[in-house]
Design an enzyme around this catalytic site. Structure first.
Site, mmCIF file in Angstrom:
data_model
loop_
_atom_site.group_PDB
_atom_site.id
_atom_site.type_symbol
_atom_site.label_atom_id
_atom_site.label_comp_id
_atom_site.label_asym_id
_atom_site.label_seq_id
_atom_site.Cartn_x
_atom_site.Cartn_y
_atom_site.Cartn_z
ATOM 1 N N PHE A 47 -14.161 -7.679 -7.216
ATOM 2 C CA PHE A 47 -13.819 -7.885 -5.814
ATOM 3 C C PHE A 47 -13.720 -6.533 -5.134
ATOM 4 O O PHE A 47 -13.609 -5.491 -5.773
ATOM 5 C CB PHE A 47 -12.517 -8.691 -5.664
ATOM 6 C CG PHE A 47 -11.358 -8.146 -6.441
ATOM 7 C CD1 PHE A 47 -10.486 -7.229 -5.880
ATOM 8 C CD2 PHE A 47 -11.127 -8.564 -7.746
ATOM 9 C CE1 PHE A 47 -9.405 -6.738 -6.593
ATOM 10 C CE2 PHE A 47 -10.059 -8.073 -8.474
ATOM 11 C CZ PHE A 47 -9.197 -7.161 -7.899
ATOM 12 N N TYR A 48 -13.801 -6.583 -3.831
ATOM 13 C CA TYR A 48 -13.792 -5.366 -3.020
ATOM 14 C C TYR A 48 -12.473 -5.237 -2.295
ATOM 15 O O TYR A 48 -11.918 -6.221 -1.793
ATOM 16 C CB TYR A 48 -14.963 -5.381 -2.030
ATOM 17 C CG TYR A 48 -16.271 -5.201 -2.753
ATOM 18 C CD1 TYR A 48 -16.822 -3.941 -2.909
ATOM 19 C CD2 TYR A 48 -16.922 -6.281 -3.340
ATOM 20 C CE1 TYR A 48 -17.995 -3.757 -3.611
ATOM 21 C CE2 TYR A 48 -18.091 -6.112 -4.045
ATOM 22 C CZ TYR A 48 -18.625 -4.838 -4.177
ATOM 23 O OH TYR A 48 -19.778 -4.656 -4.889
ATOM 24 N N LEU A 49 -11.972 -4.004 -2.266
ATOM 25 C CA LEU A 49 -10.751 -3.702 -1.525
ATOM 26 C C LEU A 49 -11.085 -3.119 -0.163
ATOM 27 O O LEU A 49 -10.270 -3.162 0.750
ATOM 28 C CB LEU A 49 -9.881 -2.740 -2.335
ATOM 29 C CG LEU A 49 -9.441 -3.283 -3.699
ATOM 30 C CD1 LEU A 49 -8.744 -2.204 -4.510
ATOM 31 C CD2 LEU A 49 -8.549 -4.505 -3.526
ATOM 32 N N VAL A 66 -11.298 -8.287 -0.160
ATOM 33 C CA VAL A 66 -12.024 -8.489 1.093
ATOM 34 C C VAL A 66 -13.193 -9.415 0.772
ATOM 35 O O VAL A 66 -13.982 -9.128 -0.127
ATOM 36 C CB VAL A 66 -12.550 -7.130 1.633
ATOM 37 C CG1 VAL A 66 -13.419 -7.340 2.858
ATOM 38 C CG2 VAL A 66 -11.407 -6.193 1.922
ATOM 39 N N ASN A 104 -23.840 -6.344 -3.906
ATOM 40 C CA ASN A 104 -22.660 -7.126 -4.277
ATOM 41 C C ASN A 104 -21.642 -7.165 -3.149
ATOM 42 O O ASN A 104 -20.962 -8.169 -2.952
ATOM 43 C CB ASN A 104 -22.052 -6.591 -5.568
ATOM 44 C CG ASN A 104 -22.818 -7.054 -6.783
ATOM 45 O OD1 ASN A 104 -22.732 -8.205 -7.175
ATOM 46 N ND2 ASN A 104 -23.582 -6.157 -7.380
#
Length: 157
Positions: free
Chosen positions: A29-31, A82, A144
């Site tokens: 996952f993305y921060l 996010v 991604n």
């Protein structure tokens, strides 16, 4: 600092599966995501986690920094993701002495299969595996980060 040089391809069939050397279950996952940088957390096989910072707008060559993160902290940070959390199984597949990472996506991205090749040398198209269905390097829809924000790409090349 390591430069990441990466080509990305769609995959047309399952013939690559006979050459799989290793499988890794990935939750990532993305921060933070912007056009020139991203901060990603990746948990591999539920056992280890890495924080990755990528800088640069060229999807094929970017500056990349990676750091180990305690697994418990990585799981806590998932609450700050996010976009969507990406789940995939990465398969290591060797073809002509090059290592391809074939990602089979799960969940909301089920059906998407993408192969990545990281190498400093240009591999001519005639040396690519027959299971490659077309190059999508530089197509932001297949990054991604974009998959986390926008989901399954609506149009194929």
């Amino acid at each position: 600092m390591a430069k990441e040089i990466e080509r990305k391809f769609l995959v047309k069939d399952d013939s690559w599966r006979a050459a799989v050397e290793k499988k890794i279950t990935i939750v990532q996952f993305y921060l933070a995501i912007s056009s020139e940088r991203s901060i990603r957390l990746r948990i591999s096989d539920g056992k280890s986690a890495k924080l990755t910072l990528k800088f640069g707008s060229d999807l094929s060559v970017r500056d990349e920094f990676e750091y180990a993160v305690p697994l418990a902290e990585a799981n806590e940070m998932r609450a700050f993701a996010v976009g969507s959390v990406i789940a995939k199984t990465r398969h290591h597949v060797r073809h002509r002495d090059f290592l391809y990472e074939v990602d089979v996506f799960n969940g909301h991205l089920h059906g998407l299969v993408v192969a990545e090749l990281e190498t400093p040398e240009n591999v001519p198209d005639e040396q690519l595996p027959g299971w490659i269905d077309g190059e999508v390097t530089g197509d932001i829809r297949y990054s991604n980060a974009s998959l986390a924000l926008n989901g399954f790409p609506s149009l194929r090349r």
